[in-house]
Design a protein around this motif. Structure first.
Motif: not given
Length: 623
Positions: A584-589, A591-598
């Motif tokens: 549910p929390w995935e934004d389409g990018t 995981w590495h990029d989303q991890c770096a942002r969050e």
């Protein structure tokens, strides 16, 4: 009472700090603060500078921690300073705007620095990505710093150093240190603190008289003599920064800094990839006050990532039976500067009551399950697929015992163990006879992930129900029964007997008969399962309830075989509940990029520095 007795900012400054211990035990102080700040005179602390709205005051009043934070942050004279990563007016505006959006009150912006006070919680400044570091201000001297400290009649090296040392020692260190302890989450007594001083003289005036290193040495020696702190230049608990330029003499305590863990560089012992660990912790949805448990923690990478990114949890607990793994976890925890926040225990989770924890005491549970023989042969994990048939139900039963009703569990395992996981949650038709894994857990979501070139895994998201947890022995019997009976057993061990075109032909024929809409995905699936085409063929057969052709699947019942029980209806055994696909929390990018942002942009300074723990022969179970 302290606030009501204080009729001015100065009195509040003194009275609140003097009676902080008493105030911390009064949970209704939020209402007193609000009523005093909104009194008829219209002036709050320091002439209305820190007046709070009713909602925020009541929120603070609900916890002693909120009251303590409010008093500390407003009793300190100067507040916080954010050091910008890059100079320039655009970066200054961006940093100021970012801090305002995070709920901070910006008081002044100067080249390279932003001065502010948090209006909300101490976690608010952690999202400031434009600031390379945030510190607690101890001293700020803005009246002709060059003429005062470097260029004055009779100035010499010793005279300049004496003036700088005198003004640093004369500053009030008590309130900034308490505020620093709060933000940096430091629980060490003052006598046990280690420190270092970093000085920078950013002006050519006085260059011949005094150097930056000389200032740091003189100030550090004076502070060590006064407070009894131990000098540690490599990994100190307290980092003191002294900056002297044309505009000001600034002394600050480093409180927040960018994390060092972006690439897992804190790891002393390798384990699960830090990004995958972050994904599992993110899926766990950790809430403030939760107790988080990893019952098979190994080297503790899961716990470290969760503790770094979600510091709001009440406790992080890790268990393992292997003392060597616990020693590796201890070193990783020290390397991430999380000592004191993550607790380790030696325990055998495979037994009923094997976890040394009471029933229903954990809100969040996560772990990397033993993968099995196929993965072990690839050199990635331990255990055996055959052994997991009895180990997995036993583990799930013990997990259910210690997890609260409504608690969440996130488990990672190899796709080779999918039949075992399915059997654990089979509708056996005997659920009324007693507790079962299916009644104790609800499957909410499944997500497949490729861990390496030849390792495909699945993330299972479970929710604890109100049903009683089964005994491990009962769960094992039910799972073994679900996997027994007349069945077609197929070998999952891939042998390159046939060409890629051979498997393409047969898999295409399967989809043409069972689901023609999937014909366009055959090439992508064969690329994903390169070298394991037989496993793909068996999986498609199982999905569409088609018996594999004997010439394509070798019969047998040895470990590594997938048995399709004939005694259990296919629509019951082969279908999981819950959602499949993206979490549910995935934004389409990726995981590495989303991890770096969050990930937190800033964390407590001590956690951002690489520690150098010494080896110890102590038994990790003693912790």
């Amino acid at each position: 009472q302290v606030v009501q007795r204080s009729t001015s900012a100065t009195q509040l400054h003194a009275n609140s700090m003097a009676s902080l211990g008493a105030v911390a035990h009064v949970p209704e102080c939020g209402l007193c603060l609000w009523s005093w700040l909104r009194r008829p005179s219209g002036k709050g602390v320091a002439g209305g500078r820190c007046a709070l709205p009713l909602v925020e005051a009541v929120a603070l009043g609900r916890s002693c921690r909120g009251i303590r934070w409010w008093l500390l942050s407003h009793a300190a004279e100067f507040g916080f300073v954010g050091t910008l990563e890059r100079p320039g007016a655009d970066m200054q505006r961006k940093a100021a705007q970012e801090l305002e959006e995070l709920g901070c009150s910006v008081s002044e912006v100067v080249p390279g620095r932003v001065y502010f006070r948090p209006r909300g919680t101490p976690e608010a400044p952690r999202g400031a990505r434009a600031c390379g570091q945030i510190g607690v201000v101890v001293l700020r001297h803005c009246e002709d710093p060059i003429g005062t400290f470097l260029s004055f009649p009779g100035s010499s090296g010793d005279a300049c150093l004496a003036r700088i040392v005198d003004v640093v020692l004369a500053a009030d260190w008590s309130h900034p240190l308490e505020l620093w302890r709060y933000v940096a989450d430091c629980r060490l007594p003052s006598s046990a603190l280690s420190f270092r001083v970093r000085a920078k003289r950013a002006t050519k005036q006085g260059k011949d008289a005094v150097s930056s290193d000389a200032i740091a040495e003189a100030v550090g020696g004076a502070l060590a003599d006064k407070y009894g702190w131990q000098v540690n230049l490599s990994s100190p608990d307290l980092d003191i920064r002294l900056q002297l330029n044309r505009e000001e003499l600034l002394v600050s305590l480093s409180a927040l800094a960018p994390p060092l863990v972006g690439s897992g560089s804190y790891l002393e012992k390798a384990g699960l990839h830090p990004t995958i660990s972050w994904v599992i912790a993110k899926t766990l949805d950790i809430q403030p006050g939760d107790v988080v448990l990893d019952p098979m923690c190994g080297c503790g990478v899961l716990l470290c990532e969760a503790a770094i990114s979600w510091p709001c949890a009440r406790a992080f607990l890790g268990c393992d039976l292997d003392s060597g793994k616990l020693e590796g976890a201890t070193r990783n925890i020290l390397g991430a500067r999380l000592n004191g926040r993550v607790q380790l225990l030696r325990a055998n989770v495979g037994l009923h009551g094997g976890l040394p924890l009471p029933d229903a005491c954990v809100q969040r549970l996560m772990t990397d399950l033993p993968f099995g023989t196929a993965a072990w042969q690839r050199g990635t994990q331990f255990g055996s697929v055959d052994g997991n048939r009895t180990q997995y139900p036993s583990l799930l039963a013990e997990f259910a015992r210690v997890t609260q009703v409504g608690g969440r569990a996130v488990l990672l395992t190899d796709l080779d163990n999918t039949p075992v996981m399915r059997a654990c949650f089979t509708k056996s038709g005997e659920e009324d006879d007693g507790p079962s894994l299916r009644s104790a857990w609800t499957m909410e979501h499944r997500r497949t992930v490729r861990l390496s070139v030849k390792t495909d895994a699945c993330i299972y998201v479970l929710r604890r129900t109100a049903a009683k947890a089964p005994l491990p022995s009962r769960a094992v019997d039910a799972t073994v029964k679900a996997m027994q009976g007349p069945a077609v057993a197929v070998d999952l061990t891939d042998v390159p007997e046939h060409s890629l075109e051979f498997w393409r032909e047969h898999i295409t024929a399967l989809y043409a008969e069972s689901n023609p809409s999937k014909l366009g995905d055959v090439d992508a699936l064969l690329t994903w399962y390169r070298g394991r085409e037989k496993a793909l063929y068996v999986a498609v057969c199982a999905k569409y309830k088609v018996q594999p052709k004997p010439e394509l699947a070798n019969p047998g019942g040895a470990p590594g075989m997938l048995a399709i029980p004939s005694g259990v209806p296919g629509d019951r055994f082969w279908k999981f509940e819950g959602e499949v696909g993206r979490l549910p929390w995935e934004d389409g990018t990726c995981w590495h990029d989303q991890c770096a942002r969050e990930r937190p942009a800033l964390i407590p300074w001590s956690q951002s520095q690489r520690a150098k723990p010494a080896r110890t022969s102590a038994d990790p179970s003693d912790s």
